[in-house]
Design a protein around this motif. Structure first.
Motif, PDB file in Angstrom:
ATOM      1  N   ALA A  83       0.841  -1.204   0.000  1.00 21.56           N
ATOM      2  CA  ALA A  83       0.000   0.000   0.000  1.00 21.56           C
ATOM      3  C   ALA A  83       0.874   1.250   0.000  1.00 21.56           C
ATOM      4  O   ALA A  83       0.541   2.257  -0.641  1.00 21.56           O
ATOM      5  CB  ALA A  83      -0.920  -0.004   1.216  1.00 21.56           C
ATOM      6  N   LEU A  84       1.991   1.189   0.700  1.00 25.45           N
ATOM      7  CA  LEU A  84       2.932   2.307   0.700  1.00 25.45           C
ATOM      8  C   LEU A  84       3.636   2.419  -0.642  1.00 25.45           C
ATOM      9  O   LEU A  84       3.756   3.504  -1.221  1.00 25.45           O
ATOM     10  CB  LEU A  84       3.957   2.121   1.820  1.00 25.45           C
ATOM     11  CG  LEU A  84       5.079   3.165   1.900  1.00 25.45           C
ATOM     12  CD1 LEU A  84       4.507   4.545   2.210  1.00 25.45           C
ATOM     13  CD2 LEU A  84       6.102   2.759   2.959  1.00 25.45           C
ATOM     14  N   TRP A  85       4.079   1.277  -1.155  1.00 18.44           N
ATOM     15  CA  TRP A  85       4.844   1.268  -2.402  1.00 18.44           C
ATOM     16  C   TRP A  85       4.038   1.760  -3.592  1.00 18.44           C
ATOM     17  O   TRP A  85       4.573   2.456  -4.460  1.00 18.44           O
ATOM     18  CB  TRP A  85       5.369  -0.135  -2.695  1.00 18.44           C
ATOM     19  CG  TRP A  85       5.955  -0.218  -4.070  1.00 18.44           C
ATOM     20  CD1 TRP A  85       5.366  -0.697  -5.206  1.00 18.44           C
ATOM     21  CD2 TRP A  85       7.252   0.263  -4.475  1.00 18.44           C
ATOM     22  NE1 TRP A  85       6.198  -0.554  -6.292  1.00 18.44           N
ATOM     23  CE2 TRP A  85       7.355   0.033  -5.858  1.00 18.44           C
ATOM     24  CE3 TRP A  85       8.312   0.851  -3.783  1.00 18.44           C
ATOM     25  CZ2 TRP A  85       8.500   0.373  -6.568  1.00 18.44           C
ATOM     26  CZ3 TRP A  85       9.442   1.193  -4.495  1.00 18.44           C
ATOM     27  CH2 TRP A  85       9.527   0.952  -5.878  1.00 18.44           C
ATOM     28  N   THR A  86       2.758   1.435  -3.653  1.00 11.75           N
ATOM     29  CA  THR A  86       1.970   1.733  -4.847  1.00 11.75           C
ATOM     30  C   THR A  86       1.969   3.222  -5.179  1.00 11.75           C
ATOM     31  O   THR A  86       1.874   3.606  -6.343  1.00 11.75           O
ATOM     32  CB  THR A  86       0.522   1.221  -4.685  1.00 11.75           C
ATOM     33  OG1 THR A  86      -0.096   1.118  -5.975  1.00 11.75           O
ATOM     34  CG2 THR A  86      -0.310   2.119  -3.792  1.00 11.75           C
ATOM     35  N   ASN A  87       2.104   4.085  -4.160  1.00  8.63           N
ATOM     36  CA  ASN A  87       2.185   5.526  -4.401  1.00  8.63           C
ATOM     37  C   ASN A  87       3.622   6.036  -4.380  1.00  8.63           C
ATOM     38  O   ASN A  87       4.051   6.745  -5.282  1.00  8.63           O
ATOM     39  CB  ASN A  87       1.350   6.276  -3.355  1.00  8.63           C
ATOM     40  CG  ASN A  87      -0.137   6.038  -3.531  1.00  8.63           C
ATOM     41  OD1 ASN A  87      -0.669   6.076  -4.633  1.00  8.63           O
ATOM     42  ND2 ASN A  87      -0.823   5.778  -2.434  1.00  8.63           N
ATOM     43  N   VAL A  88       4.364   5.638  -3.351  1.00 14.94           N
ATOM     44  CA  VAL A  88       5.755   6.080  -3.246  1.00 14.94           C
ATOM     45  C   VAL A  88       6.574   5.558  -4.421  1.00 14.94           C
ATOM     46  O   VAL A  88       7.485   6.231  -4.919  1.00 14.94           O
ATOM     47  CB  VAL A  88       6.367   5.603  -1.912  1.00 14.94           C
ATOM     48  CG1 VAL A  88       7.852   5.951  -1.832  1.00 14.94           C
ATOM     49  CG2 VAL A  88       5.618   6.225  -0.740  1.00 14.94           C
ATOM     50  N   GLY A  89       6.239   4.353  -4.888  1.00 21.34           N
ATOM     51  CA  GLY A  89       6.984   3.747  -5.985  1.00 21.34           C
ATOM     52  C   GLY A  89       6.934   4.544  -7.269  1.00 21.34           C
ATOM     53  O   GLY A  89       7.811   4.398  -8.132  1.00 21.34           O
ATOM     54  N   LEU A  90       5.930   5.402  -7.413  1.00 16.86           N
ATOM     55  CA  LEU A  90       5.863   6.235  -8.614  1.00 16.86           C
ATOM     56  C   LEU A  90       7.078   7.160  -8.703  1.00 16.86           C
ATOM     57  O   LEU A  90       7.467   7.579  -9.786  1.00 16.86           O
ATOM     58  CB  LEU A  90       4.574   7.063  -8.617  1.00 16.86           C
ATOM     59  CG  LEU A  90       3.264   6.289  -8.803  1.00 16.86           C
ATOM     60  CD1 LEU A  90       2.081   7.232  -8.727  1.00 16.86           C
ATOM     61  CD2 LEU A  90       3.254   5.537 -10.129  1.00 16.86           C
ATOM     62  N   GLY A  91       7.653   7.452  -7.540  1.00 16.87           N
ATOM     63  CA  GLY A  91       8.847   8.290  -7.536  1.00 16.87           C
ATOM     64  C   GLY A  91      10.017   7.646  -8.255  1.00 16.87           C
ATOM     65  O   GLY A  91      10.912   8.346  -8.751  1.00 16.87           O
ATOM     66  N   VAL A  92      10.020   6.316  -8.324  1.00 11.98           N
ATOM     67  CA  VAL A  92      11.094   5.609  -9.027  1.00 11.98           C
ATOM     68  C   VAL A  92      11.128   6.016 -10.497  1.00 11.98           C
ATOM     69  O   VAL A  92      12.200   6.215 -11.077  1.00 11.98           O
ATOM     70  CB  VAL A  92      10.911   4.086  -8.907  1.00 11.98           C
ATOM     71  CG1 VAL A  92      11.881   3.346  -9.818  1.00 11.98           C
ATOM     72  CG2 VAL A  92      11.109   3.648  -7.464  1.00 11.98           C
TER      73      VAL A  92
END
Length: 215
Positions: free
Chosen positions: A39-48
């Motif tokens: 759940a954290l990655w799905t939004n923060v991961g867009l930063g990648v």
């Protein structure tokens, strides 16, 4: 009971791959320890994907103007793809799985009915980055592809989208972003040439290495 005015016009996508969606969300129910990280990655991961485009720009500073043009075109291509998919969302008007399959397991909270499912916006950003970087740097594009697949999986795992929402995002984003990058990579070269010799020179051209100290 009052019927929401948008319901008759909304598309129910559960008949396409609802069973596959349930298989993935059942897996989410059985791996609750993974719910919060994804759940954290799905939004923060867009930063990648933003970082990968920044790396492309940074490397392009040491290369020719055509390469820098492609680097600058990459975020524009992603925005163009996102705009196209937003139009598609309104046209298709597919309600989120939480409304069509309310008894499934959902990690994410159910959004408003007007926040449609097809195609996935997160996946659009991810796959558009893959296509935008393809003409610039194949290695960066390959890294983006791996993260795009992960991003697409999280959208289904969390219950935000059906698998076909992710697939649809890829099928729309890849050609739109690729064509946008390809067109801008040609027509915008004169503009970038002027920018590289103007006030933006320090941003678009790497400073030359200092002279070696003689021994």
């Amino acid at each position: 009971m009052t019927v929401h005015p948008m319901v008759p016009l909304a598309f129910d996508g559960s008949g396409i791959d609802g069973s596959l969606f349930t298989t993935v969300t059942d897996f989410a129910r059985d791996t609750k320890w993974l719910n919060a990280p994804l759940a954290l990655w799905t939004n923060v991961g867009l930063g990648v994907f933003a970082v990968l485009m920044l790396v492309g720009w940074w490397n392009a500073r040491r290369r020719d103007t055509s390469t820098m043009t492609l680097a600058l075109a990459a975020p524009v291509a992603v925005v163009a793809a996102f705009a196209v998919t937003e139009v598609a969302k309104k046209l298709v008007a597919e309600v989120r799985p939480c409304y069509s399959m309310p008894h499934d397991y959902f990690v994410s909270a159910c959004p408003a009915r007007s926040d449609y499912a097809f195609p996935s916006g997160h996946s659009t950003t991810a796959f558009a980055t893959v296509a935008a970087l393809w003409l610039l740097d194949r290695r960066l594009s390959a890294v983006a592809a791996a993260f795009a697949l992960l991003e697409g999986f999280t959208r289904v795992y969390l219950g935000d989208h059906y698998p076909h929402d992710v697939l649809g995002a890829a099928l729309l984003a890849l050609p739109v972003a690729y064509l946008t990058s390809r067109i801008l990579g040609r027509v915008a070269v004169p503009l970038v040439t002027r920018l590289r010799t103007g006030v933006l020179h320090p941003v678009l051209v790497a400073a030359p290495a200092g002279p070696h100290v003689a021994r």
